[in-house]
Scaffold this motif. Sequence first.
Motif, PDB file in Angstrom:
ATOM      1  N   TYR A  94       0.853  -1.178   0.047  1.00 37.57           N
ATOM      2  CA  TYR A  94       0.179   0.025   0.035  1.00 37.57           C
ATOM      3  C   TYR A  94       0.957   1.391  -0.086  1.00 37.57           C
ATOM      4  O   TYR A  94       1.986   1.184   0.087  1.00 37.57           O
ATOM      5  N   GLY A  95       0.533   2.249  -0.346  1.00 37.30           N
ATOM      6  CA  GLY A  95       1.133   3.705  -0.453  1.00 37.30           C
ATOM      7  C   GLY A  95       0.533   4.833  -0.850  1.00 37.30           C
ATOM      8  O   GLY A  95      -0.877   4.842  -1.031  1.00 37.30           O
ATOM      9  N   VAL A 121      -7.314  -8.713   1.682  1.00 33.24           N
ATOM     10  CA  VAL A 121      -6.285  -7.764   1.638  1.00 33.24           C
ATOM     11  C   VAL A 121      -6.263  -6.758   0.431  1.00 33.24           C
ATOM     12  O   VAL A 121      -5.694  -5.684   0.508  1.00 33.24           O
ATOM     13  N   THR A 122      -6.705  -7.332  -0.826  1.00 36.64           N
ATOM     14  CA  THR A 122      -6.823  -6.198  -1.821  1.00 36.64           C
ATOM     15  C   THR A 122      -7.769  -4.954  -1.400  1.00 36.64           C
ATOM     16  O   THR A 122      -7.243  -3.867  -1.518  1.00 36.64           O
ATOM     17  N   HIS A 123      -8.624  -5.331  -0.639  1.00 40.50           N
ATOM     18  CA  HIS A 123      -9.661  -4.139  -0.088  1.00 40.50           C
ATOM     19  C   HIS A 123      -8.891  -3.321   1.081  1.00 40.50           C
ATOM     20  O   HIS A 123      -9.175  -1.982   0.651  1.00 40.50           O
ATOM     21  N   LEU A 124      -8.308  -3.941   1.827  1.00 40.15           N
ATOM     22  CA  LEU A 124      -7.797  -3.088   2.873  1.00 40.15           C
ATOM     23  C   LEU A 124      -6.366  -2.235   2.192  1.00 40.15           C
ATOM     24  O   LEU A 124      -6.164  -1.159   2.589  1.00 40.15           O
ATOM     25  N   ALA A 125      -5.715  -2.942   1.236  1.00 35.56           N
ATOM     26  CA  ALA A 125      -4.575  -2.226   0.541  1.00 35.56           C
ATOM     27  C   ALA A 125      -5.030  -0.948  -0.167  1.00 35.56           C
ATOM     28  O   ALA A 125      -4.525   0.224  -0.202  1.00 35.56           O
ATOM     29  N   LEU A 128      -6.220   1.816   2.591  1.00 39.02           N
ATOM     30  CA  LEU A 128      -5.059   2.267   3.115  1.00 39.02           C
ATOM     31  C   LEU A 128      -4.559   3.332   2.098  1.00 39.02           C
ATOM     32  O   LEU A 128      -4.153   4.499   2.411  1.00 39.02           O
ATOM     33  N   SER A 129      -4.165   2.952   0.763  1.00 35.56           N
ATOM     34  CA  SER A 129      -3.704   3.652  -0.147  1.00 35.56           C
ATOM     35  C   SER A 129      -4.599   4.966  -0.496  1.00 35.56           C
ATOM     36  O   SER A 129      -4.101   6.094  -0.784  1.00 35.56           O
ATOM     37  N   ARG A 130      -5.899   4.995  -0.255  1.00 36.40           N
ATOM     38  CA  ARG A 130      -6.787   5.806  -0.686  1.00 36.40           C
ATOM     39  C   ARG A 130      -6.828   6.949   0.531  1.00 36.40           C
ATOM     40  O   ARG A 130      -6.944   8.231   0.464  1.00 36.40           O
ATOM     41  N   CYS A 131      -6.522   6.663   1.626  1.00 34.92           N
ATOM     42  CA  CYS A 131      -6.571   7.200   2.933  1.00 34.92           C
ATOM     43  C   CYS A 131      -5.253   7.994   3.250  1.00 34.92           C
ATOM     44  O   CYS A 131      -5.335   9.051   4.013  1.00 34.92           O
ATOM     45  N   LEU A 132      -4.224   7.351   2.811  1.00 33.27           N
ATOM     46  CA  LEU A 132      -3.007   8.009   3.205  1.00 33.27           C
ATOM     47  C   LEU A 132      -2.770   9.376   2.543  1.00 33.27           C
ATOM     48  O   LEU A 132      -1.956   9.995   3.426  1.00 33.27           O
ATOM     49  N   PRO A 133      -2.980   9.794   1.548  1.00 30.12           N
ATOM     50  CA  PRO A 133      -2.847  11.079   1.002  1.00 30.12           C
ATOM     51  C   PRO A 133      -3.502  12.212   1.967  1.00 30.12           C
ATOM     52  O   PRO A 133      -2.868  13.317   1.863  1.00 30.12           O
ATOM     53  N   GLY A 134      -4.410  12.065   2.577  1.00 28.58           N
ATOM     54  CA  GLY A 134      -5.029  12.820   3.432  1.00 28.58           C
ATOM     55  C   GLY A 134      -4.449  12.957   4.776  1.00 28.58           C
ATOM     56  O   GLY A 134      -4.845  13.669   5.666  1.00 28.58           O
TER      57      GLY A 134
END
Length: 137
Positions: A94-95, A121-125, A128-134
């Motif tokens: 994720y990133g 795992v796909t959903h959580l990644a 996380l990737s969508r939430c991290l930029p914020g």
Amino acid sequence: WDRWVARGLELGQQTVETGEEPAEVFVEGAFRLLAAPEFSDPGRARELVQALEEKRALIGLLGRMLDGRGVRVVLGDEFPAGGFSRCAVVASSYGAGGRVLGTLGVVGPARMEYPRAIALVTHLARVLSRCLPGLGN
């Protein structure tokens, strides 16, 4: 589910704020893994618990998965530590901003429900990737 997502977001935020990779692997629900028939033998269960506590093998495996995109499945024979020989890992990176920040995964018995684990795992990644930029704004 919400607790896992919240914990993942918390770890992601710590990574973004400090600019450093976390030095620890967080393991939740290991007790459930011991309930699998593969670990009914006390010797095998002891090896698994020891491998989970040492975490070096898991850190190495997840570290190798950081450069991959999408979900990856690793079977126990590919683990460097013997305690995981009857397990499998379903993991994904994720990133944010095109930068890989970590890997999350599910460790389970080799006979686990792969479609379900892959979907989780796909959903959580993705979450996380969508939430991290914020984070950190």
